[in-house]
Design an enzyme around this catalytic site. Sequence first.
Site: not given
Ligand code: 3H9
Length: 654
Positions: A108, A128
Amino acid sequence: MTGKMNPVSVDIIGDIALVTIANPPVNALSQTVRAGLLDTIENIDKNRSILAAVLICDGRTFIAGADITEFDKPSIEPHLPDLIDRLECSTKPWVAAIHGNALGGGLEVALGCHYRIADFSSKLGFPEVKLGLIPGAGGTVRLPRIVDSVNAVSLVAGGKPIKAQLAAEWGLVDLLVEDNLKRDALNFAQQIASLPLPEPASKRPLINKLTADDWEAVLSPVSNKAHGQIAPVRAAETIRNAVEKPADEAFAAERNLFSELKNSDQSRALRYLFFAEKSASKISGSSSVDFMPVELVGVIGGGTMGTGIVTALLLSNHSVIMIERDETALEKGKATVLSYLQNSLKRGLINAAKHARLITSLTGSIKYKALANADLVIEAVYEDMDMKLDVFSKLDTVMKPDAILATNTSYLDVKRIAASTKIPARVVGLHFFSPAHIMKLLEIIRTDSVTAEVLSSCFLFAKRLGKIAIPAGVCEGFIGNRIMSAYRRECEYMLEDGALPQEIDDAMVAFGFPMGIFAMQDLAGLDIAWAMRKRQAATRNSNTRYVAIADRLCEMGRFGRKTGSGWYRYDNTTDTVVEKIILQESALKGIQRKSISAEEIIERILNTMRNEGSKILAEKIANRSEDIDVVMVNGYGFPRWRGGPMFTGKNLIP
Ligand code: 3H9
């Protein structure tokens, strides 16, 4: 601003501002990032010597979204939608320079920029819906003004990110770059700086409009696939709203729906699982323990499990030796693996070069001594203790002393297998789920004798395989199969008490399972469990309630789909045999049958799952109740959006 270091920094390079976000690990849009970015936009607008800005991120990725950890707390200004509105109204052109992932709020922000460039390996998407949400910062309004509405629906309602190349074909990315994103972004910014400032995305005309019939064709597959989950359907409807209503109205509607969904049970459940999955392997592997490198892996057995495991190993770039009892079985096993790889190539999961390389990484032998240099061996032979003990006695003589010896057993006693070897400390259970190259779950079974080094190495190995690894202690069926056996038993009690298989299956599907327990047994085949029951017959406690209906079916040769009938008949003819057997069995036990409602069916299933789960926790078979939920969701079809049986117990859904 808080007292934390500003995660947003600015370098002025000539007349371009290079704005860098550094908020490890994934550059999530936490409050400090939003505040830093807002200040930066204001400052750049005021600075007359700056002609354009590049937004880039440090570390392994562009912004991966809003900070999910903030969703349970009161939201603090600046709010993301306001920040992005401000960004797109900037008087200077902004270029988003994307590497890694641009996800959710991250995409976004990129849509709020006037241009987007990305390196080839990056991915863009709106995940999301996987958290029970829709994009909440203008994504649904801006996206169909940049890409075709049908593509917009698939990106937002599907939740699956797309590769940069496809994003460029859709018009979401303006330029793809090979290797030096920062340099190319600065050059690009220099080129566009002298052009007229493009219209903000939200003010642009729609790419295309769809008729009511087109919308029907786009929306109905989304609801058909949702299986009770709300967010994908609402996401698709929100895109339609954004296409059919003025942008201002659409922004407001999106924002309201985002808040509503954020507070929904489904989103809470999905967010709980997101963190449960992330932390599962972390608490199990300890950083102070050494890891043993796993490169060359042996797999014993080229049947269904063995070939799936070999494929998973190859796809994660391991070298593999498959062992079978004779050349015919070996060739058959290898051919199955090659067909799986061919399928991966066809589906675009691997390219031709990788496909060719993976084929050369597979060798096979009918001699165990071929495993002499393997770092790990996974036994995947028939589920029979004597057969497995025989395999491990052979492994004992050929494997190098520091190799890890794993069994893929789904029920049997790993301690007994370990004790039969010369070095029990190196024996572990690796319980894959079928098909092993597709299912994400892996139970790592620890015995009392296994070393911390072996366990940690297995968790690291699981990460490389892309699996969600859950530690489990030794008991019959470990976590998942033990809970499944318990609730299957309860379902069979319900058959005797008054329900029919179809009623139980229908209730489970309505709850959100992809299929009911009886349809699933028909798919898997009833004969293996029958063989196990016959083996256990002599030692079974005669005071325990035993339901013999499945035995009656097997005695008639009804082994499920593969024989044309099992719990159901698969030739479109009416079948009263099963009902008759059920009524006979109830009568034999003197049970007064009474009808059981769908609600009661689900309640009995959930209660059984939770009771068994509590025992599993008390016996320290599972470390945490979250692990039980992760297992049931990823291995047993428990509806993800309900969080898992233990979560539903705590949160009283339904
Ligand atoms: C959103 O954006 C809403 C908006 O539209 C509107 C808002 C108003 N936040 O997965 P990993 C942490 S909703 C906080 O092992 P990888 C994760 O918990 C969001 N923390 O790495 C982990 O922590 P820890 C939409 C987050 O390289 C660490 O980062 N976005 C977030 O295998 C490493 O993560 C998503 O849904 C976050 N957003 O994969 C994306 N994301 O080390 C969700 C990750 O303490 N994330 N963490 O355990 C992912 O899909 C994967 O983390 C990503 C990296 C592909 C990015």
